[in-house]
Design a protein around this motif. Structure first.
Motif, mmCIF file in Angstrom:
data_model
loop_
_atom_site.group_PDB
_atom_site.id
_atom_site.type_symbol
_atom_site.label_atom_id
_atom_site.label_comp_id
_atom_site.label_asym_id
_atom_site.label_seq_id
_atom_site.Cartn_x
_atom_site.Cartn_y
_atom_site.Cartn_z
ATOM 1 N N ARG A 106 4.595 5.584 -18.347
ATOM 2 C CA ARG A 106 4.890 6.555 -19.408
ATOM 3 C C ARG A 106 6.274 7.161 -19.221
ATOM 4 N NH1 ARG A 106 0.875 7.177 -23.091
ATOM 5 N NH2 ARG A 106 -1.112 6.345 -22.364
ATOM 6 N N HIS A 107 6.711 7.240 -17.966
ATOM 7 C CA HIS A 107 8.038 7.802 -17.716
ATOM 8 C C HIS A 107 9.156 6.849 -18.130
ATOM 9 C CE1 HIS A 107 6.281 10.785 -14.559
ATOM 10 N NE2 HIS A 107 6.111 11.186 -15.796
ATOM 11 N N SER A 141 -3.333 4.061 -18.261
ATOM 12 C CA SER A 141 -3.816 5.270 -17.589
ATOM 13 C C SER A 141 -2.987 6.460 -18.034
ATOM 14 C CB SER A 141 -3.718 5.109 -16.075
ATOM 15 O OG SER A 141 -2.375 5.214 -15.660
ATOM 16 N N TYR A 142 -3.244 7.600 -17.407
ATOM 17 C CA TYR A 142 -2.474 8.791 -17.735
ATOM 18 C C TYR A 142 -0.979 8.563 -17.510
ATOM 19 C CZ TYR A 142 -1.546 9.924 -12.830
ATOM 20 O OH TYR A 142 -1.091 9.892 -11.534
ATOM 21 N N ALA A 143 -0.643 7.576 -16.643
ATOM 22 C CA ALA A 143 0.748 7.354 -16.282
ATOM 23 C C ALA A 143 1.288 6.023 -16.776
ATOM 24 C CB ALA A 143 0.904 7.441 -14.768
ATOM 25 N N ALA B 132 4.918 12.874 -18.542
ATOM 26 C CA ALA B 132 3.749 12.064 -18.888
ATOM 27 C C ALA B 132 2.470 12.887 -18.960
ATOM 28 C CB ALA B 132 3.573 10.924 -17.891
ATOM 29 N N TRP B 133 2.448 13.978 -18.254
ATOM 30 C CA TRP B 133 1.296 14.863 -18.359
ATOM 31 C C TRP B 133 1.822 16.295 -18.376
ATOM 32 C CZ3 TRP B 133 2.681 12.144 -14.057
ATOM 33 C CH2 TRP B 133 2.933 12.868 -12.883
ATOM 34 N N PRO B 139 -3.041 15.505 -12.246
ATOM 35 C CA PRO B 139 -3.775 14.238 -12.400
ATOM 36 C C PRO B 139 -4.626 13.829 -11.211
ATOM 37 C CG PRO B 139 -1.491 13.981 -13.063
ATOM 38 C CD PRO B 139 -1.599 15.332 -12.454
ATOM 39 N N LEU B 140 -4.273 14.267 -9.995
ATOM 40 C CA LEU B 140 -5.061 13.790 -8.854
ATOM 41 C C LEU B 140 -6.233 14.706 -8.519
ATOM 42 C CD1 LEU B 140 -2.512 12.120 -6.413
ATOM 43 C CD2 LEU B 140 -4.109 11.064 -7.979
ATOM 44 N N ALA B 146 -8.815 9.491 -15.286
ATOM 45 C CA ALA B 146 -7.728 8.539 -15.012
ATOM 46 C C ALA B 146 -7.028 8.132 -16.298
ATOM 47 C CB ALA B 146 -8.281 7.311 -14.306
ATOM 48 N N ALA B 147 -7.785 8.076 -17.406
ATOM 49 C CA ALA B 147 -7.178 7.668 -18.671
ATOM 50 C C ALA B 147 -6.237 8.741 -19.210
ATOM 51 C CB ALA B 147 -8.273 7.389 -19.694
ATOM 52 N N GLY B 148 -6.384 9.973 -18.705
ATOM 53 C CA GLY B 148 -5.524 11.056 -19.163
ATOM 54 C C GLY B 148 -5.852 11.459 -20.587
ATOM 55 N N ASN B 150 -3.292 11.565 -23.352
ATOM 56 C CA ASN B 150 -1.870 11.499 -23.617
ATOM 57 C C ASN B 150 -1.501 11.622 -25.078
ATOM 58 O OD1 ASN B 150 -2.342 9.759 -21.005
ATOM 59 N ND2 ASN B 150 -0.314 10.655 -20.961
ATOM 60 N N GLY B 210 0.374 5.839 -11.540
ATOM 61 C CA GLY B 210 -0.944 6.395 -11.226
ATOM 62 C C GLY B 210 -1.768 5.584 -10.243
ATOM 63 N N LYS B 213 -4.562 7.350 -8.459
ATOM 64 C CA LYS B 213 -5.687 7.716 -9.322
ATOM 65 C C LYS B 213 -6.536 6.497 -9.674
ATOM 66 C CE LYS B 213 -7.858 10.859 -11.770
ATOM 67 N NZ LYS B 213 -8.321 12.140 -11.217
ATOM 68 N N ILE B 214 -5.873 5.396 -10.067
ATOM 69 C CA ILE B 214 -6.671 4.246 -10.518
ATOM 70 C C ILE B 214 -7.342 3.517 -9.357
ATOM 71 C CG2 ILE B 214 -5.428 3.889 -12.696
ATOM 72 C CD1 ILE B 214 -3.873 1.670 -11.417
#
Lengths: 179, 527
Positions: A106-107, A141-143, B132-133, B139-140, B146-148, B150, B210, B213-214
């Motif tokens: 995402r960054h 994912s979130y990232a 990104a967040w 996030p952790l 994990a999917a956030g 967004n 991530g 996280k994943i």
């Protein structure tokens, strides 16, 4: 200096006379002959469609660097991709093709979109590696945005983790063949 | 391993009234875990520093009911883990950064991802968090999916407060994240006068995808695959570290043959990467001859990897419990031949490189990292060893198969690009010797041990020597064989700040070669 020239002459030209690996049990795609064939076929298309010069801008949009290592290998003396008219350039403004690796983090999303926008039309995008093709081991994912096609239009995906230099050449050929 | 250094540190801590209970039985063998009270966290680091312990890494772990923060220290091959427990709702901790330079960014990483506030931290800026967040979202933490959640599009990170230099003729050069070569993304901000670099600031985190996280919820095989992609050129190193940590958590001994197989894969990875770097360093100063020669040798070894092990970069060859590939006598013979051949080639290239004055002109005295700075940072691998740091996990905290082998650790003391070039060359030679020894001493036996599901909450820690230097890894299992926490630490995390220092006073055009001589992994840093 003489020693240096001596080493060069002794090494010889590896590019045109690719040595065969003597080991049995390797798959046909990993043998050396196809490089020549794929490469020559590619050159014909590059000559015809791109006046002999196809410029690629490589963009790492979040890869683990594995794909970059194999893209680099295209430039070593065995593959020497430049002899087919394919070369890597420093700016998207000079490029015909963007070769994008990684799940798009995402960054890197904005940077990739801007790079795409900075590339002059007509342009083509090749997503390289399992991550670029479908998100690979990382997915969405979130990232991570996952596959390159989730962010910019993709013309061709070359799967593999990472794809071998030969697979990359075959990918280039199949893209050029379609144009 | 030195027990005395640990005893001495514990006495010092006790003398300052710092409570330091060690958990019995040991939670993360062979490392020792000391439980420290949160308010003593900073003082404990100060004491460790005065006792010359090296700061190696920090990770947090959201266990649901509480939050632990763990700092890893090392002294003469003894690993020590300081652990403290925090209440998740008001997580705040004295920082280690005032005592250890290396703790700066890893603590900010935890701050961004776990929401732990580090008091007295010299640099409160965000680090791994771009956009990104959302700020205030971590996030952790376990409750974060994990999917956030967004937005359609992640906005670019435009407002990072870079340090600004001011004055007559001072100008700024922003570079990246998309660089002009086939290279990973990151941003560098130079302040320069004329050609001289006054200041360099790195802005990384662009390839944060991530990984920590994943990893949660994966089974051991799945984690080994993911670990093999933390950094593409260190796939063997990270997969080995993750597998070793998981095996320790599960209480599994791998067969000796498997350890030897892993050693062979790791040394091949070292040889191939050093060949590549030697070539790339030549290329960065316009010495195409070196680039092509080393590139040729590397490609030969990559092809051998494909033939012997079925993958050019050796991904997924190390699996929990052992190794996926085996070596037949015929393979061993072929590998011996290629080792001999490479030695002959390197002998020949050595004289050519040594006699090349243009190479010397660009390498010598460029990008000096002094011995003092390297020691203060705890610089790892060839970056540390080119500046007089001798630590090598294989020799100083040995694990199978290296506990049975003689590992030589070449060092240089000048700390410039030339030193880093020649340390790599010597490490490459040492790697070839090790490969020979590994092939000679390979025992018979199984190549994989049977996996046993670890108990819920089982933890494991591992330190192995990857080609860039020491790799650390921590895992904690939940129920049903599933990972609940995975923390890998690539040596790049420690070495990246060194680049900011060693470039000072050099000319901007020397940056590429200085950068390459450190060769930090972006992916391994950003995770």
């Amino acid at each position: 200096m003489l020693q240096l020239y001596g080493k060069i002459f002794k090494t010889g030209v590896l590019t045109e006379k690719v040595p065969k690996l003597a080991k049995p049990g390797i798959s046909a795609t990993e043998r050396e002959e196809p490089i020549e064939q794929v490469g020559q076929a590619l050159k014909v298309v590059v000559d015809k469609r791109f006046r002999g010069s196809l410029a690629i801008r490589q963009v790492d949009a979040g890869s683990c660097n594995g794909c970059e290592l194999e893209i680099h290998a295209l430039n070593n003396v065995y593959y020497d991709v430049e002899r087919f008219g394919v070369h890597f350039v420093a700016s998207p403004r000079h490029a015909d093709v963007l070769m994008v690796t990684g799940p798009v983090s995402r960054h890197m999303e904005a940077a990739l979109k801007r790079t795409y926008a900075a590339t002059a039309d007509p342009k083509w995008v090749i997503a390289v590696g399992d991550c670029g093709a479908c998100g690979g081991e990382f997915g969405v994912s979130y990232a991570s945005c996952g596959a390159v096609s989730n962010v910019i239009p993709v013309d061709l995906a070359v799967p593999g983790c990472p794809p071998t230099p030969l697979a990359l050449l075959q990918g280039l050929l199949s893209l050029c063949g379609r144009l | 391993m030195s027990v005395e250094s640990l005893t001495s540190l514990r006495l010092k801590l006790a003398a300052q009234d710092i409570d330091n209970r060690s958990s019995v039985p040991c939670a993360l063998p062979p490392a020792t875990v000391l439980q420290i009270d949160a308010r003593d966290w900073g003082k404990a680091a100060e004491t460790a520093k005065s006792e010359h312990w090296r700061w190696a890494g920090v990770w947090a772990d959201d266990r649901g009911f509480d939050l632990t923060v763990n700092a890893c220290l090392e002294h003469r091959g003894t690993y020590l883990i300081l652990r403290t427990t925090l209440a998740p709702e008001r997580a705040s901790l004295p920082s280690h950064a005032p005592y250890y330079w290396a703790a700066d960014r890893p603590e900010r990483h935890i701050q961004d991802l776990f929401g732990v506030r580090f008091e007295d931290h010299p640099d409160p800026r965000r680090w791994i968090r771009h956009r990104a967040w959302d700020e205030g979202v971590h996030p952790l933490r376990k409750e974060f999916p994990a999917a956030g959640s967004n937005a359609e599009e992640t906005p670019p990170d435009r407002d990072y407060p870079f340090l600004k230099a001011q004055g007559a003729s001072v100008y700024e050069i922003p570079v990246g994240p998309v660089h002009a070569g086939i290279i990973e993304p990151g941003h560098f901000r130079f302040q320069a006068v004329g050609e001289t670099v006054l200041h360099l600031e790195e802005r990384l985190g662009y390839v944060h995808k991530g990984i920590e996280k994943i990893a949660e919820g994966r089974d051991p095989d799945g984690l080994a695959r993911l670990a093999g992609r933390v950094s593409g050129d260190t796939t063997v190193g990270h997969a080995w570290a993750a597998c070793m940590a998981m095996e320790r958590a599960a209480g599994i001994e791998i067969p000796l043959r498997a350890a030897y197989l892993r050693g062979i894969l790791a040394e091949r990875e070292r040889v191939i990467n050093h060949l590549w770097d030697l070539g790339a360093l030549c290329n960065d100063v316009g010495f195409a001859f070196g680039y092509y020669q080393f590139g040729r040798l590397r490609e030969q070894w990559l092809r051998e990897n494909q033939v012997h092990f079925g993958h050019r970069l050796l991904m997924d060859r190390i699996v929990p419990g052992g190794a996926r590939v085996d070596i037949t006598p015929a393979t061993a013979k072929a590998m011996h031949r290629s080792i001999t051949a490479l030695r002959v080639e390197l002998d020949e290239l050595l004289t050519l490189l040594d006699a090349n004055s243009s190479l010397e002109d660009r390498f010598l005295n460029a990008g000096i990292l002094s011995t003092e700075l390297a020691a203060a940072l705890g610089a790892l691998g060839f970056v540390g060893r080119a500046s007089g740091q001798t630590f090598d996990t294989r020799r100083d905290a040995p694990y199978p198969p290296y506990d049975r082998l003689k590992v030589s650790v070449p060092t240089e003391s000048q700390g410039d690009v030339s030193s880093r070039f020649w340390v790599r060359y010597k490490e490459l030679r040492a790697g070839l010797r090790l490969l020979g020894d590994l092939l000679e001493g390979m025992p018979e036996g199984e190549r994989v041990a049977r996996w046993q599901v670890p108990a819920e909450g089982a933890e494991g820690f591992a330190a192995i020597e990857g080609w860039r230097g020491e790799i650390l890894c921590f895992v904690r299992f939940g129920s049903d064989n599933a990972i609940r926490r995975y923390w890998p630490r690539d040596p790049s995390v420690i070495n990246w700040p060194a680049l900011e220092k060693l470039i000072l006073g050099n000319i901007v055009p020397d940056f590429p070669v200085c950068n390459k001589s450190v060769n930090g992994s972006y992916s391994g840093h950003d995770l």
